[in-house]
Enzyme design. Structure first.
Site, PDB file in Angstrom:
ATOM      1  N   LYS A 140       0.821  -1.189   0.000  1.00  0.00           N
ATOM      2  CA  LYS A 140       0.000   0.000   0.000  1.00  0.00           C
ATOM      3  C   LYS A 140       0.870   1.259   0.000  1.00  0.00           C
ATOM      4  O   LYS A 140       0.405   2.346  -0.298  1.00  0.00           O
ATOM      5  CB  LYS A 140      -0.889   0.034   1.260  1.00  0.00           C
ATOM      6  CG  LYS A 140      -1.739  -1.165   1.477  1.00  0.00           C
ATOM      7  CD  LYS A 140      -2.447  -1.038   2.842  1.00  0.00           C
ATOM      8  CE  LYS A 140      -2.915  -2.390   3.295  1.00  0.00           C
ATOM      9  NZ  LYS A 140      -3.361  -2.339   4.710  1.00  0.00           N
ATOM     10  N   GLY A 141       2.124   1.073   0.392  1.00  0.00           N
ATOM     11  CA  GLY A 141       3.010   2.210   0.650  1.00  0.00           C
ATOM     12  C   GLY A 141       3.165   3.190  -0.495  1.00  0.00           C
ATOM     13  O   GLY A 141       3.293   4.391  -0.278  1.00  0.00           O
ATOM     14  N   GLU A 198       7.477   2.176  -6.312  1.00  0.00           N
ATOM     15  CA  GLU A 198       7.617   1.700  -4.929  1.00  0.00           C
ATOM     16  C   GLU A 198       7.851   2.892  -4.010  1.00  0.00           C
ATOM     17  O   GLU A 198       8.378   3.926  -4.435  1.00  0.00           O
ATOM     18  CB  GLU A 198       8.784   0.692  -4.890  1.00  0.00           C
ATOM     19  CG  GLU A 198       9.114   0.092  -3.557  1.00  0.00           C
ATOM     20  CD  GLU A 198       7.983  -0.664  -2.871  1.00  0.00           C
ATOM     21  OE1 GLU A 198       6.921  -0.055  -2.663  1.00  0.00           O
ATOM     22  OE2 GLU A 198       8.181  -1.835  -2.498  1.00  0.00           O
ATOM     23  N   ASP A 199       7.457   2.744  -2.760  1.00  0.00           N
ATOM     24  CA  ASP A 199       7.661   3.846  -1.810  1.00  0.00           C
ATOM     25  C   ASP A 199       9.132   3.996  -1.425  1.00  0.00           C
ATOM     26  O   ASP A 199       9.687   5.084  -1.444  1.00  0.00           O
ATOM     27  CB  ASP A 199       6.780   3.672  -0.561  1.00  0.00           C
ATOM     28  CG  ASP A 199       6.900   2.294   0.100  1.00  0.00           C
ATOM     29  OD1 ASP A 199       7.666   1.449  -0.398  1.00  0.00           O
ATOM     30  OD2 ASP A 199       6.217   2.059   1.112  1.00  0.00           O
ATOM     31  N   ASP A 221      14.765  -0.563   0.515  1.00  0.00           N
ATOM     32  CA  ASP A 221      15.493  -0.737   1.767  1.00  0.00           C
ATOM     33  C   ASP A 221      16.518  -1.853   1.551  1.00  0.00           C
ATOM     34  O   ASP A 221      17.597  -1.624   1.007  1.00  0.00           O
ATOM     35  CB  ASP A 221      14.452  -1.068   2.844  1.00  0.00           C
ATOM     36  CG  ASP A 221      14.999  -1.061   4.259  1.00  0.00           C
ATOM     37  OD1 ASP A 221      15.937  -0.291   4.511  1.00  0.00           O
ATOM     38  OD2 ASP A 221      14.484  -1.810   5.098  1.00  0.00           O
ATOM     39  N   LYS A 252      17.208   3.920   0.539  1.00  0.00           N
ATOM     40  CA  LYS A 252      18.066   3.800   1.730  1.00  0.00           C
ATOM     41  C   LYS A 252      19.207   2.861   1.365  1.00  0.00           C
ATOM     42  O   LYS A 252      19.190   1.686   1.731  1.00  0.00           O
ATOM     43  CB  LYS A 252      17.260   3.133   2.859  1.00  0.00           C
ATOM     44  CG  LYS A 252      16.692   4.041   3.902  1.00  0.00           C
ATOM     45  CD  LYS A 252      16.307   3.243   5.128  1.00  0.00           C
ATOM     46  CE  LYS A 252      14.848   3.324   5.440  1.00  0.00           C
ATOM     47  NZ  LYS A 252      14.456   2.555   6.640  1.00  0.00           N
ATOM     48  N   PHE A 280      14.096   5.010  10.117  1.00  0.00           N
ATOM     49  CA  PHE A 280      12.766   4.532   9.762  1.00  0.00           C
ATOM     50  C   PHE A 280      11.845   5.733   9.543  1.00  0.00           C
ATOM     51  O   PHE A 280      11.706   6.589  10.403  1.00  0.00           O
ATOM     52  CB  PHE A 280      12.184   3.615  10.845  1.00  0.00           C
ATOM     53  CG  PHE A 280      11.016   2.828  10.344  1.00  0.00           C
ATOM     54  CD1 PHE A 280      11.209   1.634   9.650  1.00  0.00           C
ATOM     55  CD2 PHE A 280       9.718   3.297  10.523  1.00  0.00           C
ATOM     56  CE1 PHE A 280      10.124   0.919   9.151  1.00  0.00           C
ATOM     57  CE2 PHE A 280       8.629   2.593  10.027  1.00  0.00           C
ATOM     58  CZ  PHE A 280       8.833   1.400   9.346  1.00  0.00           C
ATOM     59  N   VAL A 281      11.242   5.790   8.362  1.00  0.00           N
ATOM     60  CA  VAL A 281      10.420   6.945   8.011  1.00  0.00           C
ATOM     61  C   VAL A 281       8.955   6.550   7.772  1.00  0.00           C
ATOM     62  O   VAL A 281       8.659   5.420   7.384  1.00  0.00           O
ATOM     63  CB  VAL A 281      10.969   7.677   6.760  1.00  0.00           C
ATOM     64  CG1 VAL A 281      12.276   8.375   7.069  1.00  0.00           C
ATOM     65  CG2 VAL A 281      11.124   6.720   5.582  1.00  0.00           C
ATOM     66  N   ASP A 324       4.075   3.623   6.281  1.00  0.00           N
ATOM     67  CA  ASP A 324       3.444   3.384   7.578  1.00  0.00           C
ATOM     68  C   ASP A 324       4.384   2.752   8.585  1.00  0.00           C
ATOM     69  O   ASP A 324       5.454   2.229   8.244  1.00  0.00           O
ATOM     70  CB  ASP A 324       2.257   2.435   7.401  1.00  0.00           C
ATOM     71  CG  ASP A 324       2.722   0.977   7.192  1.00  0.00           C
ATOM     72  OD1 ASP A 324       3.591   0.764   6.323  1.00  0.00           O
ATOM     73  OD2 ASP A 324       2.238   0.080   7.903  1.00  0.00           O
ATOM     74  N   ARG A 354       0.231   6.862   7.440  1.00  0.00           N
ATOM     75  CA  ARG A 354       0.248   6.972   5.971  1.00  0.00           C
ATOM     76  C   ARG A 354      -0.301   8.319   5.503  1.00  0.00           C
ATOM     77  O   ARG A 354       0.040   8.800   4.429  1.00  0.00           O
ATOM     78  CB  ARG A 354      -0.610   5.866   5.350  1.00  0.00           C
ATOM     79  CG  ARG A 354      -0.051   4.462   5.506  1.00  0.00           C
ATOM     80  CD  ARG A 354      -0.773   3.521   4.548  1.00  0.00           C
ATOM     81  NE  ARG A 354      -0.649   2.118   4.928  1.00  0.00           N
ATOM     82  CZ  ARG A 354       0.375   1.331   4.581  1.00  0.00           C
ATOM     83  NH1 ARG A 354       1.356   1.803   3.855  1.00  0.00           N
ATOM     84  NH2 ARG A 354       0.402   0.065   4.956  1.00  0.00           N
TER      85      ARG A 354
HETATM   86  P1  IMP Z   1      12.896  -4.123   1.166  1.00  0.00           P
HETATM   87  O1  IMP Z   1      12.397  -5.389   0.558  1.00  0.00           O
HETATM   88  O2  IMP Z   1      13.700  -4.368   2.403  1.00  0.00           O
HETATM   89  O3  IMP Z   1      13.603  -3.218   0.194  1.00  0.00           O
HETATM   90  O4  IMP Z   1      11.631  -3.408   1.757  1.00  0.00           O
HETATM   91  C1  IMP Z   1      10.837  -2.581   1.052  1.00  0.00           C
HETATM   92  C2  IMP Z   1       9.562  -2.341   1.823  1.00  0.00           C
HETATM   93  O5  IMP Z   1       9.771  -2.262   3.249  1.00  0.00           O
HETATM   94  C3  IMP Z   1       8.991  -1.009   1.447  1.00  0.00           C
HETATM   95  O6  IMP Z   1       8.119  -1.138   0.360  1.00  0.00           O
HETATM   96  C4  IMP Z   1       8.279  -0.575   2.698  1.00  0.00           C
HETATM   97  O7  IMP Z   1       6.957  -1.079   2.695  1.00  0.00           O
HETATM   98  C5  IMP Z   1       9.047  -1.215   3.824  1.00  0.00           C
HETATM   99  N1  IMP Z   1       9.978  -0.250   4.442  1.00  0.00           N
HETATM  100  C6  IMP Z   1      11.328  -0.256   4.370  1.00  0.00           C
HETATM  101  N2  IMP Z   1      11.852   0.784   5.033  1.00  0.00           N
HETATM  102  C7  IMP Z   1      10.802   1.480   5.538  1.00  0.00           C
HETATM  103  C8  IMP Z   1      10.699   2.682   6.316  1.00  0.00           C
HETATM  104  O8  IMP Z   1      11.679   3.358   6.679  1.00  0.00           O
HETATM  105  N3  IMP Z   1       9.441   3.072   6.619  1.00  0.00           N
HETATM  106  C9  IMP Z   1       8.332   2.391   6.244  1.00  0.00           C
HETATM  107  N4  IMP Z   1       8.379   1.278   5.509  1.00  0.00           N
HETATM  108  C10 IMP Z   1       9.611   0.816   5.160  1.00  0.00           C
HETATM  109 MG    MG Z   2       6.025  -1.125   0.286  1.00  0.00          MG
END
Ligand code: IMP
Ligand code: MG
Length: 174
Positions: A39-40, A95-96, A99, A127, A148-149, A155, A161
């Site tokens: 949903k992000g 994508e939001d 990470d 990040k 963490f944002v 969220d 959100r």
């Molecule tokens: P990844 O697979 O670790 O790259 O994670 C990506 C997903 O983790 C993003 O689409 C977010 O939903 C969530 N996420 C990662 N970092 C944050 C953050 O700082 N705040 C909120 N959601 C995050």
């Molecule tokens: Mg996401």
């Protein structure tokens, strides 16, 4: 929990318009589909869609991810798939935040199998310090530190959100 403003709504708005113009210039023709990762990315994607002044479609995909924790489980699965085929289309995954990169690494593999004409990623936030999987992000809104944002769609346990700004979420003792 305390919130510290990191990116104002105005900064975000300006950057999203820039990205829209860039995308518009990079895709002069062909079918363009924005794949919004729920949903992000919903708020970012809605704004980005309106910043692209050409014919563009939107579709939605949902993945099982973080739950209520702040760290990735390392496992990803598609919970809700796209409604339409993407074969022969220019596909932009929206994508939001990137990470660990695990989610996007998985999604690019899944979508690449469907033979899009091109496949690229647009992320509001990056990040890079936390990257575990290498992913190429073509359009990045802002590169941020390892904090963490929340806000503007992002969220923590489904909260925040609706904040217009992107804020750092800090645990407060007591
Ligand atoms: P990844 O697979 O670790 O790259 O994670 C990506 C997903 O983790 C993003 O689409 C977010 O939903 C969530 N996420 C990662 N970092 C944050 C953050 O700082 N705040 C909120 N959601 C995050
Ligand atoms: Mg996401």
């Amino acid at each position: 929990m305390a919130l510290r403003k990191l990116l104002s709504a105005q900064q975000i708005d300006r950057r999203v318009r820039e990205l829209g113009a860039e995308i518009e210039a990079d895709y002069p023709d062909g079918r363009l589909v924005l794949v919004c990762i729920l949903k992000g990315a919903s708020i970012f994607c809605a704004d980005l869609l309106r910043a692209i002044k050409r014919d563009v479609a939107i579709d939605f995909l949902s993945v099982a991810s973080y739950g209520d924790a702040k760290t990735s489980s390392g496992q990803v699965a598609v919970k809700k798939d796209l409604d339409k085929e993407i074969e022969g289309a220019h596909v932009l995954i929206v994508e939001d935040i990137v990470d660990s990169g695990i989610t996007l690494d998985y999604l690019t593999r899944v979508l690449a199998q469907r033979k899009p004409l091109s496949l690229a990623i647009a992320a509001l936030l990056d990040k890079p310090e936390r990257r575990v999987r290498e992913v190429e992000v073509k359009y990045v809104g802002f590169t941020i530190a390892d904090e963490f944002v929340v806000g503007y769609g992002l969220d923590h346990a489904e909260r925040y959100r609706n904040l217009p700004d992107v804020c750092v979420l800090k645990e407060t003792s007591a």
